[in-house]
Design a protein around this motif. Structure first.
Motif, mmCIF file in Angstrom:
data_model
loop_
_atom_site.group_PDB
_atom_site.id
_atom_site.type_symbol
_atom_site.label_atom_id
_atom_site.label_comp_id
_atom_site.label_asym_id
_atom_site.label_seq_id
_atom_site.Cartn_x
_atom_site.Cartn_y
_atom_site.Cartn_z
ATOM 1 N N THR A 586 -5.168 9.363 -13.849
ATOM 2 C CA THR A 586 -4.937 9.274 -15.291
ATOM 3 C C THR A 586 -4.356 10.561 -15.864
ATOM 4 O O THR A 586 -4.301 10.748 -17.070
ATOM 5 C CB THR A 586 -6.251 8.949 -16.025
ATOM 6 N N SER A 587 -3.950 11.461 -14.994
ATOM 7 C CA SER A 587 -3.408 12.736 -15.444
ATOM 8 C C SER A 587 -2.053 12.544 -16.101
ATOM 9 O O SER A 587 -1.276 11.674 -15.701
ATOM 10 C CB SER A 587 -3.259 13.693 -14.262
ATOM 11 N N THR A 588 -1.763 13.370 -17.068
ATOM 12 C CA THR A 588 -0.446 13.343 -17.706
ATOM 13 C C THR A 588 0.512 14.294 -17.016
ATOM 14 O O THR A 588 1.650 14.451 -17.447
ATOM 15 C CB THR A 588 -0.569 13.759 -19.185
ATOM 16 N N GLU A 589 0.064 14.926 -15.964
ATOM 17 C CA GLU A 589 0.889 15.958 -15.352
ATOM 18 C C GLU A 589 1.205 15.711 -13.888
ATOM 19 O O GLU A 589 1.865 16.511 -13.257
ATOM 20 C CB GLU A 589 0.198 17.316 -15.513
ATOM 21 N N GLY A 590 0.740 14.643 -13.322
ATOM 22 C CA GLY A 590 1.083 14.348 -11.946
ATOM 23 C C GLY A 590 0.305 15.171 -10.956
ATOM 24 O O GLY A 590 -0.551 15.951 -11.297
ATOM 25 N N GLY A 591 0.636 14.999 -9.671
ATOM 26 C CA GLY A 591 -0.046 15.740 -8.622
ATOM 27 C C GLY A 591 -1.027 14.859 -7.887
ATOM 28 O O GLY A 591 -1.760 14.075 -8.476
ATOM 29 N N VAL A 724 -8.727 11.647 -13.366
ATOM 30 C CA VAL A 724 -8.921 10.498 -12.493
ATOM 31 C C VAL A 724 -10.062 9.632 -13.010
ATOM 32 O O VAL A 724 -11.008 10.141 -13.627
ATOM 33 C CB VAL A 724 -9.215 10.982 -11.045
ATOM 34 N N SER A 725 -9.938 8.338 -12.783
ATOM 35 C CA SER A 725 -11.055 7.433 -13.064
ATOM 36 C C SER A 725 -11.370 6.642 -11.811
ATOM 37 O O SER A 725 -10.481 6.311 -11.025
ATOM 38 C CB SER A 725 -10.727 6.488 -14.230
ATOM 39 N N ILE A 726 -12.659 6.368 -11.638
ATOM 40 C CA ILE A 726 -13.154 5.634 -10.473
ATOM 41 C C ILE A 726 -14.027 4.510 -11.001
ATOM 42 O O ILE A 726 -14.877 4.745 -11.877
ATOM 43 C CB ILE A 726 -14.010 6.546 -9.568
ATOM 44 N N THR A 727 -13.839 3.336 -10.487
ATOM 45 C CA THR A 727 -14.702 2.247 -10.922
ATOM 46 C C THR A 727 -14.969 1.283 -9.781
ATOM 47 O O THR A 727 -14.115 1.077 -8.919
ATOM 48 C CB THR A 727 -14.085 1.476 -12.108
ATOM 49 N N THR A 728 -16.175 0.728 -9.780
ATOM 50 C CA THR A 728 -16.509 -0.350 -8.851
ATOM 51 C C THR A 728 -16.492 -1.690 -9.582
ATOM 52 O O THR A 728 -16.837 -2.713 -9.012
ATOM 53 C CB THR A 728 -17.907 -0.118 -8.235
#
Length: 735
Positions: A586-591, A724-728
């Motif tokens: 979810t970053s606005t800057e990449g990588g 970053v987002s993480i979801t189950t």
């Protein structure tokens, strides 16, 4: 006077001598030299062994020299810790082709004319250990440095060439410097094609002078604290090979090195314009070292690193320029390659250096090690650079950086360790050992030069010489300079990484210059930073600032790069319910954001919701290892999620066996995160971020340490702000 005085005039290395004195009948060489020393006189010693009974003083003689013909060795008394030769003043002084036997002794050779210094083929061989000296930098009887050249006049110059200094002293003792160029030096001293190994307090310590130090070619190996250290205006290191390889050290405790770093730029007086060019730096995997090349906080001016290769195999930085204490000097890295087996931290870390340029460079890293990290560097530029990184390729924090032509993947050139001779601009071929000795007939022992000794840990020179009783006061540098403190770095680095090596506060060396006491007492500048620890703290730093941008990631994450620009979850297809773990950048800057997780049952990649499925992510048994960049990865699995680790501005780590979730921060300014489980969360540390009334979720912030929770039930979601987002539960992404 001895026979031979008044022999035909001669000229050597630009110095004319009216008289040549044959010193073959010298008994006590100390008395013989002092008696025969006159201006316009060359003392010539035939092959043989000669005894120096104590400090040998020559003062105020112009066009004076000592030369050995063949194998000429001077011995000193057992446990001697003083100046073997103490030559001061005059204009035009030559020392050539002599060997000092330092077995069971720690003698110093000081050659300090007002102008026209000429030292060629000097060797110092043997253990370099004296039972009469202390082993800590603060000891009043600390061992002297081995060689103290200086030019006392500000417009003066000289040449030091083909010297071989081999020490077998104790590592981790801040005890003895190879070449000490201190405050009393006002002129320009080139060190050309020299070999310095095995010293516990820097190989070349040339950062405490207002004069210029030019280190040209040569091999510097297995010295503690640094192989070469410069910092005054106009100083440079060109064509040097700097190596730390514990397995090749002559010291009996090589593994206790404090901080066997490569090349350091550091100064107690600001400094600007220092340069490192055409060098090869290699730090071995067993070395305790914080950096390959390091620019200290007390060096606030501009610096340049060009056409240089750094291989960092221990867990330190390839290149690190710390936040300057004052000023905002920029850094220029051009044609630089950073490689090695280190798997953590970052290849190149630049902090607080506005106007930094990284161009035509190549960085290749392993594991989760990041490529390039610019922190608080405005008006900077990264161009025409290849980054092949296991972690983020380019990370930016609080930095305004123009980026162009940054490529991912590929390999970078490693150092070439077989060439170390200076031909005026770059390196050519001179093997480490043998050649150093050639020019001076004295013994070959130098040949093992190439052996690098020891390894890392930080510096602290403590030579404290006060010995020169001679009227020519000596360069007694009691440098406490090394006390410099890398604290600056710590700023962004997380204390986690703290390698405590450099804890010292280098009370630096005390060299002894006659007549003018080069006592660097004032030098208590910040060497303490030398200690690895300093960096360590900042290591985590790399990740330091939240805003870090990363682009040009070199993990080779090809298809993960389908989207570019500002990322919003609305830009992405919604994942289907069949995926029960989704990781989204979810970053606005990449990588690239690396992750690893394990499940108790079968596991497979899913393409639901347009998630990528490519060779950059790997599944082995019930463990997936991969990375997400500007998109998302999705998985289906059976059983339970038993372990998870995702690393970016902060790291989220889940351990189902321990029933804990830990958020580890890397930025002192704070990084926001959120967690949610099906059961309850409870603080198991001192953090105080509010947990929801039902106990199932928390939204908090973490600085440069960690927040730790116990949990029951299962993870529903976790996120790091703008990262970053993480979801189950894929349906939560629609909310």
């Amino acid at each position: 006077m001895l026979a031979g005085e008044g022999a035909a005039a001669t000229e050597r290395h630009g110095i004319s001598f009216d008289n040549v004195v044959d010193m073959g009948d010298a008994g006590d060489a100390t008395s013989a030299i002092e008696d025969a020393a006159e201006s316009n006189t060359l003392l010539k010693f035939p092959s043989g062994d000669y005894e120096l009974s104590g400090q040998t003083n020559v003062s105020g003689k112009s066009n004076f020299g000592i030369v050995g013909e063949g194998d000429v060795t001077f011995t000193v008394p057992d446990d001697y810790n003083g100046k073997a030769l103490n030559i001061n003043g005059g204009d035009g002084v030559l020392v050539e082709n002599i060997t000092i036997d330092q077995s069971n002794a720690t003698p110093d050779v000081q050659v300090a004319p007002d102008d026209n210094l000429q030292v060629h083929g000097l060797k110092m061989l043997g253990e370099g250990i004296s039972s009469s000296t202390g082993q800590s930098k603060g000891d009043s009887d600390a061992a002297l440095q081995a060689f103290s050249p200086m030019v006392r006049s500000s417009g003066g110059s000289g040449t030091v060439q083909d010297i071989v200094l081999h020490n077998e002293g104790r590592m981790g003792a801040y005890g003895r410097v190879g070449v000490w160029i201190g405050e009393e030096n006002k002129g320009t001293i080139p060190l050309r094609n020299c070999n310095v190994e095995g010293f516990s307090g820097n190989g070349v310590y040339g950062s405490r002078t207002s004069g210029e130090v030019h280190v040209e070619g040569g091999l510097y190996k297995n010295n503690d604290l640094s192989q070469v250290r410069i910092g005054s205006n106009g100083s440079y290191v060109d064509g040097v090979t700097a190596v730390v390889d514990v397995s090749e050290s002559r010291s009996d405790n090589a593994g206790e090195m404090l901080n066997g770093s490569g090349i350091r730029i550091e100064s107690d007086r600001g400094g600007s314009g220092a340069a490192i060019r055409n060098c090869d730096v290699s730090i071995g995997s067993e070395a305790n070292a914080d950096t390959g090349i390091k620019v200290f906080p007390n060096y606030s001016g501009d610096f340049t690193i060009e056409n240089t290769r750094v291989e960092m195999n221990s867990e330190g930085y390839g290149i690190r320029a710390s936040n300057p204490d004052g000023g905002s000097g920029s850094g220029t890295l051009k044609g630089v390659s950073v490689t090695g087996d280190a798997t953590s931290l970052v290849g190149i870390l630049i902090q607080g250096r506005d106007g930094t340029t990284i161009e035509d460079c190549c960085v290749e890293t392993e594991g989760s090690r990041k490529g390039i990290f610019l922190e608080n560097c405005s008006d900077s530029r990264v161009a025409n650079t290849t980054i092949s990184a296991g972690g983020k390729g380019l990370q930016l924090s609080g930095s305004d950086v123009e980026q162009s032509n940054i490529s991912q993947g590929g390999s970078c050139p490693a150092p070439s360790l077989s060439s170390s001779s200076y031909d005026g601009s770059s390196v050519s071929s001179v093997e480490d050992d043998s050649e150093d000795e050639s020019s001076s007939d004295s013994e070959d022992e130098s040949s093992s030069d190439s052996e690098e000794s020891s390894d890392d840990s930080d510096e602290s020179d403590s030579s404290s010489d006060s010995d020169d009783s001679s009227s020519d006061s000596d360069d007694s540098s009691s440098d406490s300079d090394d006390s410099s403190s890398d604290s600056d770095d710590s700023s962004s680095e997380s204390s986690d990484d703290s390698s405590s090596d450099d804890s010292s506060s280098d009370s630096e060396e005390s060299s002894d210059e006659s007549d003018s006491d080069d006592s660097d007492d004032s030098d208590s500048s910040e060497d303490s930073e030398d200690s690895s620890s300093d960096d360590s703290s900042s290591d985590s730093e790399e990740s330091s600032d939240d805003s870090d941008e990363s682009s040009g990631n070199s993990d080779g994450s090809g298809s993960d790069n389908e989207l570019s620009g500002d990322i919003d979850e609305s830009d992405m297809p919604e994942p289907e319910d069949s995926a029960n773990l989704v990781i989204t950048d979810t970053s606005t800057e990449g990588g690239r954001i690396p992750y690893e997780f394990s499940t108790s049952g079968d596991l497979e990649k899913s393409q639901t919701g347009g998630a990528t499925q490519d060779d950059n992510d790997d599944i082995s048994d019930n463990t997936a290892t991969g990375g997400v960049q500007s998109y998302r990865d999705a998985y289906e699995y059976e059983g339970e999620l038993v372990a998870l680790e995702v690393e970016d501005y902060a790291t989220i780590k889940l351990d189902d066996d321990a029933g804990t979730i830990t958020v580890m921060g890397e930025d002192e300014s704070g990084t926001e995160y959120s967690l949610e489980v099906t059961g309850t969360l409870e603080h198991i540390d001192d953090s105080s971020d509010p947990i929801s009334d039902d106990g199932s979720s928390v939204s908090g912030g973490v600085g440069s340490f960690r927040d730790e929770y116990s949990y029951t039930g299962k993870l529903v979601q976790a996120s790091i702000d703008d990262s970053v987002s993480i979801t189950t539960d894929p349906e939560t992404l629609d909310e």
